[in-house]
Design a protein around this motif. Sequence first.
Motif, mmCIF file in Angstrom:
data_model
loop_
_atom_site.group_PDB
_atom_site.id
_atom_site.type_symbol
_atom_site.label_atom_id
_atom_site.label_comp_id
_atom_site.label_asym_id
_atom_site.label_seq_id
_atom_site.Cartn_x
_atom_site.Cartn_y
_atom_site.Cartn_z
ATOM 1 N N LYS A 118 4.549 14.794 44.739
ATOM 2 C CA LYS A 118 5.920 15.035 44.310
ATOM 3 C C LYS A 118 6.541 16.099 45.201
ATOM 4 N N THR A 119 7.776 15.884 45.605
ATOM 5 C CA THR A 119 8.492 16.869 46.405
ATOM 6 C C THR A 119 9.870 17.117 45.817
ATOM 7 N N LEU A 120 10.358 18.331 46.011
ATOM 8 C CA LEU A 120 11.709 18.704 45.611
ATOM 9 C C LEU A 120 12.442 19.226 46.836
ATOM 10 N N THR A 155 24.260 23.235 48.275
ATOM 11 C CA THR A 155 25.399 22.816 47.460
ATOM 12 C C THR A 155 25.088 22.780 45.964
ATOM 13 N N GLY A 156 23.853 23.155 45.576
ATOM 14 C CA GLY A 156 23.475 23.113 44.175
ATOM 15 C C GLY A 156 22.863 21.791 43.755
ATOM 16 N N VAL A 157 22.574 20.936 44.719
ATOM 17 C CA VAL A 157 21.976 19.627 44.450
ATOM 18 C C VAL A 157 20.470 19.714 44.681
ATOM 19 N N VAL A 158 19.712 19.059 43.816
ATOM 20 C CA VAL A 158 18.260 18.958 43.984
ATOM 21 C C VAL A 158 17.884 17.480 44.031
ATOM 22 N N ASN A 159 17.046 17.124 45.001
ATOM 23 C CA ASN A 159 16.533 15.761 45.138
ATOM 24 C C ASN A 159 15.033 15.781 44.884
ATOM 25 N N CYS A 160 14.547 14.752 44.195
ATOM 26 C CA CYS A 160 13.128 14.611 43.912
ATOM 27 C C CYS A 160 12.695 13.229 44.376
ATOM 28 N N ASN A 161 11.528 13.120 45.006
ATOM 29 C CA ASN A 161 11.097 11.829 45.536
ATOM 30 C C ASN A 161 10.589 10.869 44.456
ATOM 31 N N VAL A 162 10.357 11.380 43.260
ATOM 32 C CA VAL A 162 9.971 10.564 42.104
ATOM 33 C C VAL A 162 10.787 11.060 40.916
ATOM 34 N N GLN A 213 8.708 5.728 41.506
ATOM 35 C CA GLN A 213 8.917 5.976 42.925
ATOM 36 C C GLN A 213 10.388 6.065 43.314
ATOM 37 N N ALA A 214 11.272 6.025 42.330
ATOM 38 C CA ALA A 214 12.697 6.124 42.619
ATOM 39 C C ALA A 214 13.083 7.585 42.856
ATOM 40 N N THR A 215 13.853 7.828 43.889
ATOM 41 C CA THR A 215 14.358 9.176 44.152
ATOM 42 C C THR A 215 15.375 9.534 43.082
ATOM 43 N N THR A 216 15.271 10.735 42.559
ATOM 44 C CA THR A 216 16.222 11.192 41.549
ATOM 45 C C THR A 216 16.995 12.380 42.108
#
Length: 127
Positions: free
Chosen positions: A56-58, A63-70, A79-82
């Motif tokens: 898992k990666t963050l 800009t205050g946005v966080v992406n997660c690879n799961v 496995q969907a990016t959130t």
Amino acid sequence: MKKLLFLFSLTLIVISCNTDDDSSNTNLGIEGNWQLVAILADPGDGSGTYQPATGKTLQFLSTGVVNCNVSFCFGSLTQATTTGTYDTANTTIDVDNCTGTYVLNGNMLEVNHFCIEPCGERYVRVN
């Protein structure tokens, strides 16, 4: 002359000594890329310990946005990016109606999800 040479040498030593020689990224804040290294495994009685984990990666953007690879929430590793948001003033992360808090300690990030029993993840900075 010896006194002058001594003072000059002492001045050079004092100037060359820097208490902030630590070249780690301890003052970068939360922005950047983080990789999961451990999860809190607790049977529900508070006796849990952190166990090694991966996958898992963050990514925290300025800009205050966080992406997660799961999926960000515990227990739903699709496995969907959130994508969601984070708030440094409140130290919270909100992704797909799953909210957590975080503690940043240098290059270690600890994320705690709201669960019935203790739920936590530890990340290390990878950039």
